[in-house]
Design an enzyme around this catalytic site. Structure first.
Site, PDB file in Angstrom:
ATOM      1  N   SER A 124      45.201  55.647  35.660  1.00 38.96           N
ATOM      2  CA  SER A 124      43.827  55.143  35.533  1.00 38.96           C
ATOM      3  C   SER A 124      43.062  55.369  36.817  1.00 38.96           C
ATOM      4  CB  SER A 124      43.916  53.642  35.238  1.00 38.96           C
ATOM      5  OG  SER A 124      42.668  53.033  35.394  1.00 38.96           O
ATOM      6  N   TYR A 148      47.343  44.646  37.201  1.00 39.72           N
ATOM      7  CA  TYR A 148      47.370  45.804  36.289  1.00 39.72           C
ATOM      8  C   TYR A 148      47.238  47.101  37.085  1.00 39.72           C
ATOM      9  CZ  TYR A 148      45.565  49.467  33.296  1.00 39.72           C
ATOM     10  OH  TYR A 148      45.367  50.685  32.682  1.00 39.72           O
ATOM     11  N   LYS A 152      49.904  50.563  37.933  1.00 41.45           N
ATOM     12  CA  LYS A 152      49.638  52.008  37.831  1.00 41.45           C
ATOM     13  C   LYS A 152      49.954  52.694  39.161  1.00 41.45           C
ATOM     14  CE  LYS A 152      48.178  52.058  33.542  1.00 41.45           C
ATOM     15  NZ  LYS A 152      49.074  52.528  32.493  1.00 41.45           N
TER      16      LYS A 152
HETATM   17  P1  NAD Z   1      46.371  50.126  23.639  1.00 39.38           P
HETATM   18  O1  NAD Z   1      46.739  48.728  23.975  1.00 39.38           O
HETATM   19  O2  NAD Z   1      45.401  50.370  22.547  1.00 39.38           O
HETATM   20  O3  NAD Z   1      47.691  50.983  23.348  1.00 39.38           O
HETATM   21  C1  NAD Z   1      48.922  50.687  23.938  1.00 39.38           C
HETATM   22  C2  NAD Z   1      49.948  50.629  22.829  1.00 39.38           C
HETATM   23  O4  NAD Z   1      51.225  50.374  23.425  1.00 39.38           O
HETATM   24  C3  NAD Z   1      49.690  49.516  21.821  1.00 39.38           C
HETATM   25  O5  NAD Z   1      49.746  50.060  20.531  1.00 39.38           O
HETATM   26  C4  NAD Z   1      50.833  48.529  22.059  1.00 39.38           C
HETATM   27  O6  NAD Z   1      51.223  47.881  20.868  1.00 39.38           O
HETATM   28  C5  NAD Z   1      51.914  49.437  22.610  1.00 39.38           C
HETATM   29  N1  NAD Z   1      52.895  48.815  23.505  1.00 39.38           N
HETATM   30  C6  NAD Z   1      52.663  47.994  24.557  1.00 39.38           C
HETATM   31  N2  NAD Z   1      53.806  47.703  25.178  1.00 39.38           N
HETATM   32  C7  NAD Z   1      54.794  48.372  24.523  1.00 39.38           C
HETATM   33  C8  NAD Z   1      56.188  48.499  24.715  1.00 39.38           C
HETATM   34  N3  NAD Z   1      56.829  47.862  25.697  1.00 39.38           N
HETATM   35  N4  NAD Z   1      56.880  49.294  23.864  1.00 39.38           N
HETATM   36  C9  NAD Z   1      56.247  49.953  22.850  1.00 39.38           C
HETATM   37  N5  NAD Z   1      54.929  49.849  22.620  1.00 39.38           N
HETATM   38  C10 NAD Z   1      54.205  49.079  23.451  1.00 39.38           C
HETATM   39  O7  NAD Z   1      45.850  50.796  25.006  1.00 39.38           O
HETATM   40  P2  NAD Z   1      45.078  52.166  25.244  1.00 39.38           P
HETATM   41  O8  NAD Z   1      43.680  51.837  25.599  1.00 39.38           O
HETATM   42  O9  NAD Z   1      45.367  53.106  24.160  1.00 39.38           O
HETATM   43  O10 NAD Z   1      45.783  52.613  26.597  1.00 39.38           O
HETATM   44  C11 NAD Z   1      46.920  53.456  26.587  1.00 39.38           C
HETATM   45  C12 NAD Z   1      47.379  53.638  28.020  1.00 39.38           C
HETATM   46  O11 NAD Z   1      46.311  54.169  28.797  1.00 39.38           O
HETATM   47  C13 NAD Z   1      47.807  52.358  28.706  1.00 39.38           C
HETATM   48  O12 NAD Z   1      48.922  52.629  29.532  1.00 39.38           O
HETATM   49  C14 NAD Z   1      46.624  52.004  29.573  1.00 39.38           C
HETATM   50  O13 NAD Z   1      46.994  51.263  30.709  1.00 39.38           O
HETATM   51  C15 NAD Z   1      46.109  53.376  29.947  1.00 39.38           C
HETATM   52  N6  NAD Z   1      44.688  53.382  30.284  1.00 39.38           N
HETATM   53  C16 NAD Z   1      43.792  52.855  29.398  1.00 39.38           C
HETATM   54  C17 NAD Z   1      42.445  52.829  29.739  1.00 39.38           C
HETATM   55  C18 NAD Z   1      41.427  52.218  28.800  1.00 39.38           C
HETATM   56  O14 NAD Z   1      40.337  51.849  29.267  1.00 39.38           O
HETATM   57  N7  NAD Z   1      41.703  52.100  27.500  1.00 39.38           N
HETATM   58  C19 NAD Z   1      42.009  53.381  30.953  1.00 39.38           C
HETATM   59  C20 NAD Z   1      42.957  53.927  31.811  1.00 39.38           C
HETATM   60  C21 NAD Z   1      44.300  53.916  31.476  1.00 39.38           C
HETATM   61  C1  WQD Z   2      32.251  49.013  32.923  1.00 39.86           C
HETATM   62  C2  WQD Z   2      30.973  48.472  33.550  1.00 39.86           C
HETATM   63  C3  WQD Z   2      31.167  46.197  34.267  1.00 39.86           C
HETATM   64  C4  WQD Z   2      31.675  44.434  30.308  1.00 39.86           C
HETATM   65  C5  WQD Z   2      38.175  49.044  33.178  1.00 39.86           C
HETATM   66  C6  WQD Z   2      39.417  48.793  33.971  1.00 39.86           C
HETATM   67  C7  WQD Z   2      40.024  50.099  34.376  1.00 39.86           C
HETATM   68  C8  WQD Z   2      40.219  51.012  33.162  1.00 39.86           C
HETATM   69  C9  WQD Z   2      38.976  51.152  32.348  1.00 39.86           C
HETATM   70  C10 WQD Z   2      42.408  50.712  32.338  1.00 39.86           C
HETATM   71  C11 WQD Z   2      31.206  47.629  34.801  1.00 39.86           C
HETATM   72  C12 WQD Z   2      30.151  46.324  33.145  1.00 39.86           C
HETATM   73  C13 WQD Z   2      31.497  45.321  31.354  1.00 39.86           C
HETATM   74  C14 WQD Z   2      30.630  43.515  29.994  1.00 39.86           C
HETATM   75  C15 WQD Z   2      29.312  44.466  31.768  1.00 39.86           C
HETATM   76  N1  WQD Z   2      41.190  50.469  32.269  1.00 39.86           N
HETATM   77  N2  WQD Z   2      30.336  45.339  32.063  1.00 39.86           N
HETATM   78  N3  WQD Z   2      29.491  43.576  30.744  1.00 39.86           N
HETATM   79  O1  WQD Z   2      35.819  47.841  34.747  1.00 39.86           O
HETATM   80  O2  WQD Z   2      34.996  50.242  34.870  1.00 39.86           O
HETATM   81  O3  WQD Z   2      37.241  49.739  33.983  1.00 39.86           O
HETATM   82  O4  WQD Z   2      38.482  49.846  32.027  1.00 39.86           O
HETATM   83  O5  WQD Z   2      42.972  51.352  33.181  1.00 39.86           O
HETATM   84  O6  WQD Z   2      41.223  49.779  34.987  1.00 39.86           O
HETATM   85  O7  WQD Z   2      39.088  48.020  35.116  1.00 39.86           O
HETATM   86  O8  WQD Z   2      35.317  49.172  32.627  1.00 39.86           O
HETATM   87  O9  WQD Z   2      34.156  48.694  30.523  1.00 39.86           O
HETATM   88  O10 WQD Z   2      35.162  46.770  31.806  1.00 39.86           O
HETATM   89  O11 WQD Z   2      33.152  47.927  32.722  1.00 39.86           O
HETATM   90  O12 WQD Z   2      28.271  44.470  32.423  1.00 39.86           O
HETATM   91  O13 WQD Z   2      30.740  42.680  29.096  1.00 39.86           O
HETATM   92  O14 WQD Z   2      30.363  47.597  32.585  1.00 39.86           O
HETATM   93  O15 WQD Z   2      30.737  45.251  35.214  1.00 39.86           O
HETATM   94  O16 WQD Z   2      30.149  47.862  35.672  1.00 39.86           O
HETATM   95  P1  WQD Z   2      35.781  49.193  34.166  1.00 39.86           P
HETATM   96  P2  WQD Z   2      34.489  48.107  31.826  1.00 39.86           P
END
Ligand code: NAD
Ligand code: WQD
Length: 369
Positions: A124, A148, A152
């Site tokens: 991330s 979190y 990562k």
């Molecule tokens: P999500 O929660 O929709 O998907 C994760 C899936 O993993 C879920 O279906 C959950 O049931 C499953 N899971 C969790 N723990 C498990 C385990 N121990 N064994 C098997 N299954 C398990 O999340 P997402 O948004 O699809 O994110 C996927 C990955 O990408 C995550 O690692 C997340 O940290 C990373 N990521 C997400 C974002 C975002 O904003 N969505 C941003 C950056 C990184």
């Molecule tokens: C985006 C912008 C908020 C909600 C997060 C995680 C990051 C990654 C992606 C997993 C910011 C603003 C948000 C609301 C708002 N996830 N906001 N009102 O924080 O950039 O990233 O998701 O890895 O680790 O931190 O994303 O969508 O939460 O926020 O004003 O109700 O929207 O302040 O400026 P962020 P976000």
């Protein structure tokens, strides 16, 4: 040759599985369904014409992994599984460290035992920490502001140490910026449990009447309109980044490589709200509140390394993102629970009204949309 997709029933995983299947690959999903719905498996079948093998397996369970890896001829792995809620990780740090670090460690040990060493990891942009440069580059220093994010940073280090010790590994660390949007069919999308933490899911839920108004966290940032700026990347582009990353791992000599996956462009919170209003025809009521702890003012990617090395680039802009996110939310106002009546079982139909008192508002929103 089968690709194991951990967390493949989740938001990013499901979109990626569809592209892998469309690409002709064989896939097996391992997912506990703790943050996803089994309905997604039907939707994947509906979209691809293929029923993907699904194993309800916790990747922290070494015996279950051994059984799975014995049963399927897995040659590469995309590891999405994990917990991802920033605020929850601050409240429950031990759960996050145990879950995310433990599951990844157990998975890597199992893969090593089975001689499977092509591995793509979901990292991330959060690893660029509170002092992130914009645009962020892969060799910038890493840090975090919450447990979190630290999981990562730590997993990335674990992967680099592994690759340094054993050059048979081929590992791609993909740093996603802000994944948003949905499959253009409107059948697959982001379905957060409870109150959404992230911006666009919150906005789409306001539009269907599940939330009353959007709280904008801070309008006094040093940006053009005072609100935070982010690199919103369409989940379809992100999914395609994984297909490219796997192709890269099959041809590279480098044991580990790290890539930013972003568009390289920033959009402000207000800019995103305006784009969504345009795409949906719904006005989003907004209330400005103080900044949210841990937020940076501006975050966007330098994705030139992924462009050059993977031959990948993001194709969709903010308007596509909003159009697709709105189609998904409009067609599924309650997420995967919103199956048409003919598809829902009697058991799931009965308690629906009790659980969702906002349904009248949803019907109104559906008419307007
Ligand atoms: P999500 O929660 O929709 O998907 C994760 C899936 O993993 C879920 O279906 C959950 O049931 C499953 N899971 C969790 N723990 C498990 C385990 N121990 N064994 C098997 N299954 C398990 O999340 P997402 O948004 O699809 O994110 C996927 C990955 O990408 C995550 O690692 C997340 O940290 C990373 N990521 C997400 C974002 C975002 O904003 N969505 C941003 C950056 C990184
Ligand atoms: C985006 C912008 C908020 C909600 C997060 C995680 C990051 C990654 C992606 C997993 C910011 C603003 C948000 C609301 C708002 N996830 N906001 N009102 O924080 O950039 O990233 O998701 O890895 O680790 O931190 O994303 O969508 O939460 O926020 O004003 O109700 O929207 O302040 O400026 P962020 P976000």
């Amino acid at each position: 040759m089968t690709i194991l997709v951990t967390g493949g029933a989740g938001y990013i995983g499901s979109h990626t599985v569809i592209q892998l299947l469309d690409d002709g690959a064989d896939v097996v999903i391992a997912d506990t369904l703790e943050n996803s719905s089994a309905v997604v498996l039907d939707r994947i079948a509906e979209l691809t014409g293929r029923r993907v093998p699904f194993e309800q397996v916790d990747v922290s369970d070494p015996q279950a992994l051994d059984r799975l890896l014995t049963r399927y001829d897995v040659t590469e792995v995309i590891h999405f599984a994990g917990l991802k809620a920033v605020g929850e990780s601050v409240e429950q740090p031990l759960r996050y460290y145990s879950h995310n670090l433990g599951s990844t460690l157990t998975l890597l040990q199992a893969l090593d035992r089975h001689g499977i060493r092509r591995f793509v990891f979901s990292s991330s942009a959060t690893v660029y920490g509170p002092d992130a440069a914009a645009p962020a580059q892969e060799d910038d220093p890493t840090s975090a502001t919450n447990p979190y994010g630290w999981t990562k940073v730590m997993i990335e280090q674990m992967l680099r140490d592994l690759a340094a010790a054993d050059d048979r590994w081929r590992i791609a660390i993909l740093r996603y910026f802000n994944p948003v949007g949905a499959h253009p069919s409107g059948l697959i999308g982001e379905d957060p449990r409870g109150r959404p933490n992230n911006l666009l899911p919150f906005v789409t839920q306001v539009a269907v009447g599940r939330q009353n108004e959007l709280t904008v966290f801070g309008d006094d940032y040093p940006t053009a309109d005072g609100t935070g700026v982010r690199d919103f990347i369409h989940v379809e582009d992100l999914a395609s980044g994984h297909v490219h990353a796997l192709a890269h791992l099959r041809r590279t000599d480098e044991p580990v490589s790290t890539f930013n996956l972003g568009t390289g462009e920033g959009t402000s919170v207000r800019g995103l709200v305006t784009a969504f209003e345009r795409a949906s025809g719904h006005r989003i009521p907004v209330r400005v509140a103080p900044r949210r702890a841990g937020d940076v003012a501006v975050s966007y990617a330098d994705s030139s390394k992924a462009n050059d090395v993977l031959g990948w680039r993001a194709r969709h802009g903010i308007d596509d993102i909003c159009t697709d996110a709105w189609r998904w939310q409009r067609q599924n106002p309650l997420g995967y629970e919103s199956l048409p009546a003919r598809r829902r079982s009697a058991r799931t139909q009965a308690p629906r009204r009790q659980r969702y008192p906002l349904l009248p508002a949803l019907r109104l929103a559906g008419r307007a949309g």
